[in-house]
Write an enzyme that holds these catalytic residues in place. Sequence first.
Site, short mmCIF file in Angstrom:
data_model
loop_
_atom_site.label_atom_id
_atom_site.label_comp_id
_atom_site.label_asym_id
_atom_site.label_seq_id
_atom_site.Cartn_x
_atom_site.Cartn_y
_atom_site.Cartn_z
N ARG A 148 -8.78 -33.96 -28.00
CA ARG A 148 -9.37 -33.72 -29.32
C ARG A 148 -8.89 -34.84 -30.24
NH1 ARG A 148 -12.31 -30.87 -27.20
NH2 ARG A 148 -12.79 -28.67 -27.51
N HIS A 178 -17.98 -38.09 -27.76
CA HIS A 178 -17.51 -36.78 -27.28
C HIS A 178 -18.41 -36.22 -26.17
CE1 HIS A 178 -15.15 -32.92 -28.48
NE2 HIS A 178 -15.38 -32.97 -27.17
N GLU A 225 -15.43 -35.88 -36.31
CA GLU A 225 -16.70 -36.16 -35.61
C GLU A 225 -17.88 -35.64 -36.41
OE1 GLU A 225 -16.22 -34.47 -31.72
OE2 GLU A 225 -14.53 -35.77 -31.28
O1 LIG Z 1 -14.57 -31.21 -25.48
C1 LIG Z 1 -15.08 -30.42 -24.76
C2 LIG Z 1 -14.43 -29.24 -24.28
O2 LIG Z 1 -13.35 -28.88 -24.79
O3 LIG Z 1 -14.98 -28.61 -23.37
#
Ligand SMILES: O=CC(=O)O
Length: 319
Positions: free
Chosen positions: A236, A283, A265
């Site tokens: 993250r 992402h 984001e």
């Molecule tokens: O970032 C994506 C997830 O946490 O699945």
Amino acid sequence: MATEDNEVEDPRPLVLIHNLPSFKLPLQDRLITHFRLFDSLASPEASSVRALICVGPTPVTADTLDHLPSLRLVVGSSAGLDHVDLAECRRRGIAVTNSGDAYSENVADYAVALLLDVLRRVSAADRFVRSGLWPQMGEYPLGCKLGGKRIGIVGLGSIGSEVAKRLVAFGCTVAYNSRNKKPSVMYPYYANVHDLAVNSDVLIVCCALTNETHHIINKDVLTALGREGVIINVGRGALVDEKELVQFLVQGEIGGAGLDVFENEPKVPKELFALDNVVLSPHLAVLTPESFEALNKVIIANLKAFFSNKPLLSPFQQE
Ligand SMILES: O=CC(=O)O
């Protein structure tokens, strides 16, 4: 079972899909054979529903839970569950599951792809060729070999373990930091990320975002990683102090970065756009048709286990 007016009662357990998108999820057709679905916290079913599927990063807050007094299970569709109030779920006796292993290989592949790209400058070389610079400028600056690098993995869960497996095959050495040392794991363990950084050429960040891991990659860690060091983040954005990272990159105090996630984001710090030692990605490390297929199976397996009082397939665990 027959009701008074002789209608057959539907035996499928009720499940709430929280934040159903306007398009139909491929999963819905499969879910519907096992479960009765509804999609609004305001529906009369909300008071009795025992399981909820959380689509993507939709927040599940104390306020959400107030609408669902009978809820006992939150089925997350992501690996990270920082959008779910886990403490509140625990307090109310609500179990929480995540995507389990469904995404792990895909994310690990992507982490390696980002790392190779940063070290060997694949995207930058592609830009060099496409912009017509090859005939004018001739040689392109050399990249570095992956094999032999000392990799520090931050969060050796399902994703981190897949990353380690891949990088060992490339001839790298692996060490890790997690909340706890894992007795069955042979890689060296560092109880704090700073010491891991001192002993690594590359840090790959794959842990969950929690209050404890927020900005786990801070100024001290970046300094410890050093001028040649590389950061890969597939966890993250807020695991890394982004302002500091940008400063370090702009001032050449760190070797490079491969980033699939960002603090705000879809906003990405503009300073990074000009840097060829940084690879940026929107992402999507988890996203492949194969990972969706695996996720659907995990979601259904968790719900079936829950409604038949069996152990859940992927209870959320923090690494
Ligand atoms: O970032 C994506 C997830 O946490 O699945």
